[in-house]
Design a protein around this motif. Structure first.
Motif, PDB file in Angstrom:
ATOM      1  N   GLY A   1      13.209   2.974  -5.488  1.00 43.62           N
ATOM      2  CA  GLY A   1      14.583   3.460  -5.509  1.00 43.62           C
ATOM      3  C   GLY A   1      15.435   2.727  -6.534  1.00 43.62           C
ATOM      4  N   TRP A   2      15.243   1.404  -6.605  1.00 46.80           N
ATOM      5  CA  TRP A   2      16.059   0.599  -7.518  1.00 46.80           C
ATOM      6  C   TRP A   2      15.741   0.896  -8.985  1.00 46.80           C
ATOM      7  CZ3 TRP A   2      14.605  -4.213  -4.187  1.00 46.80           C
ATOM      8  CH2 TRP A   2      15.440  -4.249  -3.066  1.00 46.80           C
ATOM      9  N   TRP A   3      14.453   0.908  -9.282  1.00 43.36           N
ATOM     10  CA  TRP A   3      14.046   1.017 -10.693  1.00 43.36           C
ATOM     11  C   TRP A   3      13.554   2.422 -11.077  1.00 43.36           C
ATOM     12  CZ3 TRP A   3      11.613  -3.981  -8.838  1.00 43.36           C
ATOM     13  CH2 TRP A   3      12.502  -5.037  -9.021  1.00 43.36           C
ATOM     14  N   ARG A   4      13.650   3.372 -10.160  1.00 42.80           N
ATOM     15  CA  ARG A   4      13.228   4.765 -10.409  1.00 42.80           C
ATOM     16  C   ARG A   4      11.826   4.826 -11.035  1.00 42.80           C
ATOM     17  NH1 ARG A   4      17.892   7.724  -9.732  1.00 42.80           N
ATOM     18  NH2 ARG A   4      19.786   6.491  -9.886  1.00 42.80           N
ATOM     19  N   CYS A   5      10.873   4.225 -10.336  1.00 42.67           N
ATOM     20  CA  CYS A   5       9.516   4.181 -10.882  1.00 42.67           C
ATOM     21  C   CYS A   5       8.516   4.798  -9.897  1.00 42.67           C
ATOM     22  CB  CYS A   5       9.129   2.746 -11.231  1.00 42.67           C
ATOM     23  SG  CYS A   5       9.314   1.611  -9.852  1.00 42.67           S
ATOM     24  N   THR A   6       9.002   5.747  -9.096  1.00 40.83           N
ATOM     25  CA  THR A   6       8.145   6.413  -8.101  1.00 40.83           C
ATOM     26  C   THR A   6       6.860   6.941  -8.729  1.00 40.83           C
ATOM     27  OG1 THR A   6      10.199   7.107  -7.089  1.00 40.83           O
ATOM     28  CG2 THR A   6       8.209   8.138  -6.235  1.00 40.83           C
TER      29      THR A   6
ATOM     30  N   TRP B   1       7.116  -1.207   2.202  1.00 38.25           N
ATOM     31  CA  TRP B   1       8.584  -1.064   2.307  1.00 38.25           C
ATOM     32  C   TRP B   1       9.281  -1.659   1.082  1.00 38.25           C
ATOM     33  CZ3 TRP B   1      12.541  -4.762   4.287  1.00 38.25           C
ATOM     34  CH2 TRP B   1      13.772  -4.137   4.476  1.00 38.25           C
ATOM     35  N   ILE B   2       8.827  -2.859   0.685  1.00 36.55           N
ATOM     36  CA  ILE B   2       9.416  -3.507  -0.498  1.00 36.55           C
ATOM     37  C   ILE B   2       9.159  -2.629  -1.734  1.00 36.55           C
ATOM     38  CG2 ILE B   2       9.340  -5.548  -2.013  1.00 36.55           C
ATOM     39  CD1 ILE B   2       8.646  -7.194   0.538  1.00 36.55           C
ATOM     40  N   GLY B   3       7.930  -2.089  -1.828  1.00 36.66           N
ATOM     41  CA  GLY B   3       7.574  -1.210  -2.943  1.00 36.66           C
ATOM     42  C   GLY B   3       8.419   0.052  -2.959  1.00 36.66           C
ATOM     43  N   TYR B   4       8.655   0.604  -1.767  1.00 43.79           N
ATOM     44  CA  TYR B   4       9.475   1.815  -1.639  1.00 43.79           C
ATOM     45  C   TYR B   4      10.908   1.548  -2.100  1.00 43.79           C
ATOM     46  CZ  TYR B   4      11.792   5.749   0.650  1.00 43.79           C
ATOM     47  OH  TYR B   4      12.549   6.855   0.911  1.00 43.79           O
TER      48      TYR B   4
ATOM     49  N   TRP C   1       4.978   4.082  -8.357  1.00 44.54           N
ATOM     50  CA  TRP C   1       4.246   2.852  -8.675  1.00 44.54           C
ATOM     51  C   TRP C   1       4.677   1.651  -7.841  1.00 44.54           C
ATOM     52  CZ3 TRP C   1       0.000   4.250 -10.471  1.00 44.54           C
ATOM     53  CH2 TRP C   1      -0.083   5.404 -11.254  1.00 44.54           C
ATOM     54  N   GLY C   2       5.959   1.606  -7.481  1.00 45.44           N
ATOM     55  CA  GLY C   2       6.433   0.511  -6.628  1.00 45.44           C
ATOM     56  C   GLY C   2       5.724   0.531  -5.285  1.00 45.44           C
ATOM     57  N   LEU C   3       5.645   1.742  -4.711  1.00 45.03           N
ATOM     58  CA  LEU C   3       4.989   1.895  -3.401  1.00 45.03           C
ATOM     59  C   LEU C   3       3.505   1.531  -3.504  1.00 45.03           C
ATOM     60  CD1 LEU C   3       5.292   2.911  -0.446  1.00 45.03           C
ATOM     61  CD2 LEU C   3       4.686   5.163  -1.265  1.00 45.03           C
ATOM     62  N   VAL C   4       2.851   2.017  -4.573  1.00 49.14           N
ATOM     63  CA  VAL C   4       1.417   1.742  -4.760  1.00 49.14           C
ATOM     64  C   VAL C   4       1.185   0.239  -4.882  1.00 49.14           C
ATOM     65  CG1 VAL C   4      -0.529   2.035  -6.349  1.00 49.14           C
ATOM     66  CG2 VAL C   4       0.924   3.992  -5.801  1.00 49.14           C
ATOM     67  N   LEU C   5       1.980  -0.405  -5.735  1.00 48.83           N
ATOM     68  CA  LEU C   5       1.841  -1.850  -5.938  1.00 48.83           C
ATOM     69  C   LEU C   5       2.170  -2.609  -4.648  1.00 48.83           C
ATOM     70  CD1 LEU C   5       1.190  -3.720  -8.374  1.00 48.83           C
ATOM     71  CD2 LEU C   5       3.636  -4.116  -8.562  1.00 48.83           C
ATOM     72  N   GLY C   6       3.191  -2.135  -3.929  1.00 46.10           N
ATOM     73  CA  GLY C   6       3.588  -2.777  -2.668  1.00 46.10           C
ATOM     74  C   GLY C   6       2.468  -2.738  -1.646  1.00 46.10           C
ATOM     75  N   VAL C   7       1.801  -1.577  -1.522  1.00 47.15           N
ATOM     76  CA  VAL C   7       0.691  -1.449  -0.560  1.00 47.15           C
ATOM     77  C   VAL C   7      -0.456  -2.372  -0.969  1.00 47.15           C
ATOM     78  CG1 VAL C   7      -1.073   0.123   0.328  1.00 47.15           C
ATOM     79  CG2 VAL C   7       1.290   0.877   0.190  1.00 47.15           C
ATOM     80  N   VAL C   8      -0.748  -2.425  -2.279  1.00 46.35           N
ATOM     81  CA  VAL C   8      -1.842  -3.287  -2.766  1.00 46.35           C
ATOM     82  C   VAL C   8      -1.516  -4.764  -2.469  1.00 46.35           C
ATOM     83  CG1 VAL C   8      -3.057  -4.102  -4.830  1.00 46.35           C
ATOM     84  CG2 VAL C   8      -2.649  -1.665  -4.516  1.00 46.35           C
ATOM     85  N   VAL C   9      -0.288  -5.172  -2.793  1.00 46.02           N
ATOM     86  CA  VAL C   9       0.118  -6.568  -2.539  1.00 46.02           C
ATOM     87  C   VAL C   9       0.099  -6.852  -1.036  1.00 46.02           C
ATOM     88  CG1 VAL C   9       2.060  -8.193  -2.682  1.00 46.02           C
ATOM     89  CG2 VAL C   9       1.456  -6.838  -4.663  1.00 46.02           C
ATOM     90  N   GLY C  10       0.612  -5.921  -0.233  1.00 46.62           N
ATOM     91  CA  GLY C  10       0.638  -6.105   1.222  1.00 46.62           C
ATOM     92  C   GLY C  10      -0.761  -6.212   1.802  1.00 46.62           C
ATOM     93  N   ALA C  11      -1.659  -5.322   1.378  1.00 48.48           N
ATOM     94  CA  ALA C  11      -3.031  -5.353   1.889  1.00 48.48           C
ATOM     95  C   ALA C  11      -3.725  -6.643   1.470  1.00 48.48           C
ATOM     96  CB  ALA C  11      -3.804  -4.140   1.378  1.00 48.48           C
ATOM     97  N   THR C  12      -3.492  -7.064   0.217  1.00 52.20           N
ATOM     98  CA  THR C  12      -4.100  -8.313  -0.256  1.00 52.20           C
ATOM     99  C   THR C  12      -3.554  -9.496   0.558  1.00 52.20           C
ATOM    100  OG1 THR C  12      -4.009  -7.307  -2.436  1.00 52.20           O
ATOM    101  CG2 THR C  12      -4.679  -9.602  -2.357  1.00 52.20           C
ATOM    102  N   ALA C  13      -2.241  -9.463   0.841  1.00 52.35           N
ATOM    103  CA  ALA C  13      -1.641 -10.534   1.641  1.00 52.35           C
ATOM    104  C   ALA C  13      -2.275 -10.571   3.033  1.00 52.35           C
ATOM    105  CB  ALA C  13      -0.137 -10.326   1.744  1.00 52.35           C
ATOM    106  N   GLY C  14      -2.528  -9.393   3.606  1.00 49.07           N
ATOM    107  CA  GLY C  14      -3.177  -9.323   4.917  1.00 49.07           C
ATOM    108  C   GLY C  14      -4.552  -9.951   4.900  1.00 49.07           C
ATOM    109  N   PHE C  15      -5.345  -9.602   3.893  1.00 49.72           N
ATOM    110  CA  PHE C  15      -6.696 -10.166   3.788  1.00 49.72           C
ATOM    111  C   PHE C  15      -6.642 -11.661   3.452  1.00 49.72           C
ATOM    112  CE2 PHE C  15      -7.940  -5.681   3.293  1.00 49.72           C
ATOM    113  CZ  PHE C  15      -8.916  -5.663   4.277  1.00 49.72           C
ATOM    114  N   TRP C  16      -5.640 -12.067   2.693  1.00 50.10           N
ATOM    115  CA  TRP C  16      -5.460 -13.480   2.344  1.00 50.10           C
ATOM    116  C   TRP C  16      -5.189 -14.300   3.613  1.00 50.10           C
ATOM    117  CZ3 TRP C  16      -6.696 -17.130  -0.675  1.00 50.10           C
ATOM    118  CH2 TRP C  16      -5.900 -18.271  -0.855  1.00 50.10           C
ATOM    119  N   MET C  17      -4.366 -13.725   4.517  1.00 48.14           N
ATOM    120  CA  MET C  17      -4.087 -14.409   5.792  1.00 48.14           C
ATOM    121  C   MET C  17      -5.368 -14.540   6.617  1.00 48.14           C
ATOM    122  SD  MET C  17      -0.383 -13.219   7.196  1.00 48.14           S
ATOM    123  CE  MET C  17      -0.532 -11.479   6.975  1.00 48.14           C
ATOM    124  N   ALA C  18      -6.193 -13.482   6.617  1.00 48.29           N
ATOM    125  CA  ALA C  18      -7.446 -13.505   7.369  1.00 48.29           C
ATOM    126  C   ALA C  18      -8.398 -14.551   6.774  1.00 48.29           C
ATOM    127  CB  ALA C  18      -8.102 -12.130   7.330  1.00 48.29           C
TER     128      ALA C  18
END
Lengths: 242, 66
Positions: B36-41, B29-32, B43-60
């Protein structure tokens, strides 16, 4: 026919304050009812406390002792400071969940706005507790694991921020999804009567709804417990920093 | 000798699944929004999913080493 329309909020009293929609919906009334029920319950219990507890006092004691030992038990220091917050949270969620099981009433916790507000309260409480306990620098340091080299730290900070924000997000979604799903399944089963327009289908919604209603009673307690337990866990992590 | 578990300690693991999913959705969501803000579709979404997934595994990971 969209049966899920019955789960939408219906405005009972339209109210606009400074351009902000503060309309009284059935969900708001359900929340007021939950607050009233919890207040009345504890007023009744605390009015005549006996060494040998009566029925109501027994119920309250069992739940409060369980919350003190099992839920708040994770907080090693200043447990008594946090206990009233956790007890309030538990009983409000439980009352809201149970009200939704009464025909004609809606559960406030099956509305994402209510669960999000509850999760935000927990989030700001947890962050505030961490800030007070460790100071501003100590709080900022909690976003960076110990002994991390600088190149990795650049990646770790956004990861830690997302993992911190994911906690209230998951709290809100979990409670909302569990309460909403139960009501949705019950409505779906009931809608079979109108869909098939036959008496032959009747046993399925009647038996199915009876079973789901019993399960929902269990879910009402377990979800109130999970929300409070996780809130207590997050407080313990913020205060004790482990 | 493993540490003594409280009866409700299993919840920490049981609720991790939702937290991991929440981290991925939040990152996405943050990546999405960033797209919109920086018109970089996209890549924001891709980076957001990577950061989110890493955060999930980091919590585990953090839960596992406790």
């Amino acid at each position: 026919m969209n049966v899920l329309e019955h789960l939408n909020q219906t405005v009972v009293y339209p109210l606009q304050v400074g351009g902000i929609d503060l309309s009284i919906t059935n969900g708001v009334i359900s929340m007021w009812l939950a607050v009233l029920l919890v207040t009345l319950f504890f007023l009744l219990v605390s009015r005549r406390l006996k060494p040998v507890p009566g029925k109501l006092q027994n119920v309250a004691e069992v739940l409060v002792l369980f919350l003190r030992d099992e839920v708040a038990g994770q907080i090693e220091h200043d447990r008594e400071v946090w206990l009233p917050f956790l007890i309030t949270l538990f009983f409000f969620i439980l009352a809201s969940n149970l009200i939704g099981l009464v025909p004609g009433y809606s559960s406030a916790t099956s509305n994402i706005n209510v669960t999000a507000a509850l999760a935000l309260i927990v989030f700001f409480t947890v962050q505030g507790a961490g800030l007070v306990k460790h100071g501003f620098l100590g709080y900022l340091k909690s976003f960076l694991p110990e002994g991390v080299p600088l190149p990795i730290a650049i990646f770790m900070i956004p990861i830690e921020i997302v993992s911190t924000l994911a906690k209230p997000f998951s709290l809100a979604i979990r409670l909302f999804a569990n309460m909403f799903a139960g009501h949705a399944v019950m409505l779906m089963l009931l809608s079979l009567i109108f869909f098939f327009k036959s008496y032959l289908i009747l046993p399925l919604p009647v038996l199915g709804n009876t079973m789901i209603l019993a399960f929902e009673l269990f879910v009402a307690f377990i979800q109130a417990f999970i929300f409070t337990y996780l809130s207590s866990l997050y407080i313990a992590t913020a205060v004790e920093g482990h | 000798m493993p540490p003594e578990l409280r009866p409700a300690d299993w919840l920490k693991g049981a609720t991790l699944g939702v937290e991991m999913a929440a981290a991925v959705f939040l990152g996405a969501w943050i990546g999405y929004l960033a797209d919109g803000w920086w018109r970089c579709t996209p890549w924001g979404l891709v980076l957001g999913v990577v950061v989110g997934a890493t955060a999930g595994f980091w919590m585990a990971y953090k839960l596992a080493i406790k």
